[in-house]
Design a protein around this motif. Structure first.
Motif, PDB file in Angstrom:
ATOM      1  N   CYS A  76       0.841  -1.194   0.000  1.00  0.00           N
ATOM      2  CA  CYS A  76       0.000   0.000   0.000  1.00  0.00           C
ATOM      3  C   CYS A  76       0.885   1.256   0.000  1.00  0.00           C
ATOM      4  O   CYS A  76       0.661   2.203  -0.777  1.00  0.00           O
ATOM      5  CB  CYS A  76      -0.904  -0.050   1.233  1.00  0.00           C
ATOM      6  SG  CYS A  76      -1.982   1.347   1.402  1.00  0.00           S
ATOM      7  N   ALA A  77       1.936   1.232   0.842  1.00  0.00           N
ATOM      8  CA  ALA A  77       2.833   2.393   0.933  1.00  0.00           C
ATOM      9  C   ALA A  77       3.597   2.580  -0.375  1.00  0.00           C
ATOM     10  O   ALA A  77       3.759   3.706  -0.860  1.00  0.00           O
ATOM     11  CB  ALA A  77       3.802   2.204   2.103  1.00  0.00           C
ATOM     12  N   ALA A 135       1.178   4.065  -2.954  1.00  0.00           N
ATOM     13  CA  ALA A 135       0.830   5.457  -2.634  1.00  0.00           C
ATOM     14  C   ALA A 135       2.031   6.378  -2.880  1.00  0.00           C
ATOM     15  O   ALA A 135       1.874   7.464  -3.456  1.00  0.00           O
ATOM     16  CB  ALA A 135       0.369   5.558  -1.180  1.00  0.00           C
ATOM     17  N   LEU A 194      -5.479  11.350  -3.885  1.00  0.00           N
ATOM     18  CA  LEU A 194      -5.701  10.216  -2.986  1.00  0.00           C
ATOM     19  C   LEU A 194      -6.167  10.806  -1.660  1.00  0.00           C
ATOM     20  O   LEU A 194      -5.383  11.426  -0.946  1.00  0.00           O
ATOM     21  CB  LEU A 194      -4.383   9.455  -2.809  1.00  0.00           C
ATOM     22  CG  LEU A 194      -4.374   8.260  -1.867  1.00  0.00           C
ATOM     23  CD1 LEU A 194      -5.318   7.168  -2.351  1.00  0.00           C
ATOM     24  CD2 LEU A 194      -2.965   7.702  -1.725  1.00  0.00           C
ATOM     25  N   VAL A 215      -4.597   7.378   2.757  1.00  0.00           N
ATOM     26  CA  VAL A 215      -3.968   6.061   2.615  1.00  0.00           C
ATOM     27  C   VAL A 215      -4.680   5.137   3.599  1.00  0.00           C
ATOM     28  O   VAL A 215      -4.662   5.377   4.804  1.00  0.00           O
ATOM     29  CB  VAL A 215      -2.456   6.129   2.933  1.00  0.00           C
ATOM     30  CG1 VAL A 215      -1.829   4.745   2.809  1.00  0.00           C
ATOM     31  CG2 VAL A 215      -1.758   7.111   1.997  1.00  0.00           C
ATOM     32  N   LEU A 239      -6.430   1.442  -3.387  1.00  0.00           N
ATOM     33  CA  LEU A 239      -6.426   2.906  -3.252  1.00  0.00           C
ATOM     34  C   LEU A 239      -7.522   3.444  -4.171  1.00  0.00           C
ATOM     35  O   LEU A 239      -7.749   2.913  -5.260  1.00  0.00           O
ATOM     36  CB  LEU A 239      -5.082   3.490  -3.671  1.00  0.00           C
ATOM     37  CG  LEU A 239      -3.849   3.061  -2.867  1.00  0.00           C
ATOM     38  CD1 LEU A 239      -2.610   3.784  -3.388  1.00  0.00           C
ATOM     39  CD2 LEU A 239      -4.035   3.332  -1.383  1.00  0.00           C
TER      40      LEU A 239
END
Ligand code: PLP
Length: 472
Positions: free
Chosen positions: A378-379, A382, A394, A397, A404
């Motif tokens: 996810c990081a 993003a 976005l 998060v 996302l």
């Protein structure tokens, strides 16, 4: 190459070779095929089994595989099914076609395409070994193929009750074949055709499809970063007279939002005050990224307002089609009756395998590893988006889930971005399908769990940036 793609390649090669052979001709032996095509015995036996199932070849144990005397029907004649358009016209417009396709497990993009679409884990994130061992142990049980109770196996009901939290009794649990079938059953069981169902906007397209297939009219209720808005929910109940809300309080698909602690109570209170049911879709209970996951709404509901739904497909594999509905009161009797009408019960070997899987320490280890892998992915996604596509918005998060949710700049349309992405080898989900009514803006849902690894995510964003860069 994966097992399934090497099988496909071999099937294609054999089809070409068979086209040049006569009925009754013998195919090369398995050993020859292994040597000639550099594949394993499993691939050969899968390819032969597929061609045999299609009627292209026949296998004679101990003798070999032969070109079938009777060609499969689709090779010789084009069938005419146009009469069906007339026969089906009386059924009215199809409410479902086109709504679920891109989330479905059957959706397979071209080779080389990076999968930012879809809603399941990449094979590399699935607990393949633990699943295999669980299925093998289940198969060895002497009662594995016995009939199962309508509500599900007692140990599995107890597992789902425990997972939902204190206050949930195994008697309140109905085992289902995954979440989608359960949703479909719930919409049919709870609301009358033609009536409204309140839904978050945006929401899961599979829920919209199931609601529409049940003859319901989805009515959008706005949400923000803290989930559905209780004030607007109360207005919507008052205006529509709806007796049903479909809601995903925890790691909502597509936004990843979590209904805030304060709103969790309010949303149940507002629903109860309207004399309505709340379907709590808790599909992402095991998809948190490390922080504590809030208790499901059903754990604090005493009046049977909340009908809870969960599934093992997301944290394990799309083919572990085991889920559960938790409900109290007359609605549970109705659901069990419906279960008997629909399909009697969930296949026992799969239920046994689910018990075997979830009861082992390997499952807890898998969930811990999954949680940190999802957080990292996810990081990575993003960060790459912030670097390469800073004008794609976005909102937050997420702390859980697989996706996302981005708003596109006004200069871009979803169709243009999705098309350009496809041409550059990236599959994405356009936002439109997630809205029950006209979308307020163009959105994309980008998943970080279906790609092979984090490096693919970075590469996908590089390709997206290249695909949507304006010529200078
Ligand atoms: C929010 C939500 N609910 C339910 C489902 C159904 O999942 P399954 O039928 O695989 O359990 C999905 C699948 O994408 C989903 O995203």
């Amino acid at each position: 190459m994966s097992d399934s793609s090497s099988t496909e390649v071999l099937v294609a090669i054999l089809r070409t070779e068979i086209a040049g052979l006569a009925p009754g001709d013998r195919l090369p032996s398995s050993r020859d095929l292994i040597a000639r095509h550099g594949v394993g015995p499993v691939t050969v036996s899968r390819a032969i089994a597929q061609l045999a199932a299609e009627g292209v070849v026949v296998t004679r144990p101990g003798s070999g595989t032969y070109v079938s005397a009777r060609r499969p029907r689709h090779v010789d004649e084009a069938s005419d099914t146009s009469w069906q358009a007339v026969a089906l016209a009386g059924r009215g417009q199809d409410p479902v076609t086109g709504l679920v396709e891109a989330d479905g497990p059957a959706d397979s993009p071209q080779a080389g395409t990076i999968a930012l679409h879809g809603g399941y884990l990449h094979e590399g994130l699935q607990p393949a070994r633990a699943l295999g061992a669980a299925l093998a142990r289940a198969a060895r049980r002497p009662d594995a193929w016995h009939r199962a109770p309508v509500a599900g196996l007692a140990p599995l009901r107890a597992i789902f009750a425990r997972q939902a939290g204190t206050g949930v009794d195994p008697e309140d649990v109905l085992v289902t074949g995954g979440g989608q079938g359960a949703l479909s059953m719930l919409f049919r069981a709870i609301a009358a055709p033609g009536g409204p169902v309140l839904v978050e906007s945006p929401t899961y397209p599979g829920a919209l499809a199931a609601a529409r297939a049940a003859g319901l009219r989805p009515v959008p209720v706005p949400m923000d970063g803290d989930g559905i808005r209780p004030d607007l929910l109360a207005d919507a109940f008052a205006m529509t007279g709806a007796r049903l809300l479909y809601c995903q309080p925890t790691f909502h698909n597509p936004t990843g939002a979590v209904l805030s602690a304060e709103r969790r109570r309010q949303v149940v209170d507002v629903t109860r005050a309207a004399g309505a049911f709340l379907i709590e879709d808790d599909f992402a209970r095991h998809l948190g990224h490390g922080r504590t996951v809030p208790r499901p709404l059903v754990a604090d509901d005493r009046d049977g307002t909340v009908v809870h739904l969960t599934s093992l497909t997301k944290p394990a594999s799309p083919s572990l089609r085991i889920g559960a509905v938790i409900a109290r009161g007359p609605v549970m009797q109705r659901l069990q009756g419906m279960r008997l009408v629909d399909d009697f019960f969930t296949a026992r070997p799969l239920q046994e395998a689910a018990v075997e899987l979830v009861s082992t320490p390997a499952w807890d280890r898998h969930l811990r590893a999954l949680s940190s892998a999802l957080r990292d992915r996810c990081a990575v996604l993003a960060d790459a988006l912030a670097r390469e596509l800073p004008d794609w918005t976005l909102a937050h998060v997420p702390a859980g889930g697989l996706h996302l949710w981005l708003r596109l700049p006004a200069t871009l349309t979803e169709a243009a971005v999705a098309g350009a992405a496809r041409a550059h080898g990236v599959a994405v989900n356009a936002g439109r399908r997630y809205f029950p009514a006209e979308p307020p803006a163009a959105h994309l849902r980008l998943g970080f769990a279906a790609a092979a690894d984090p490096a693919e995510l970075t590469e996908a964003v590089r390709r997206l940036a290249a695909a949507t860069r304006r010529p200078s």
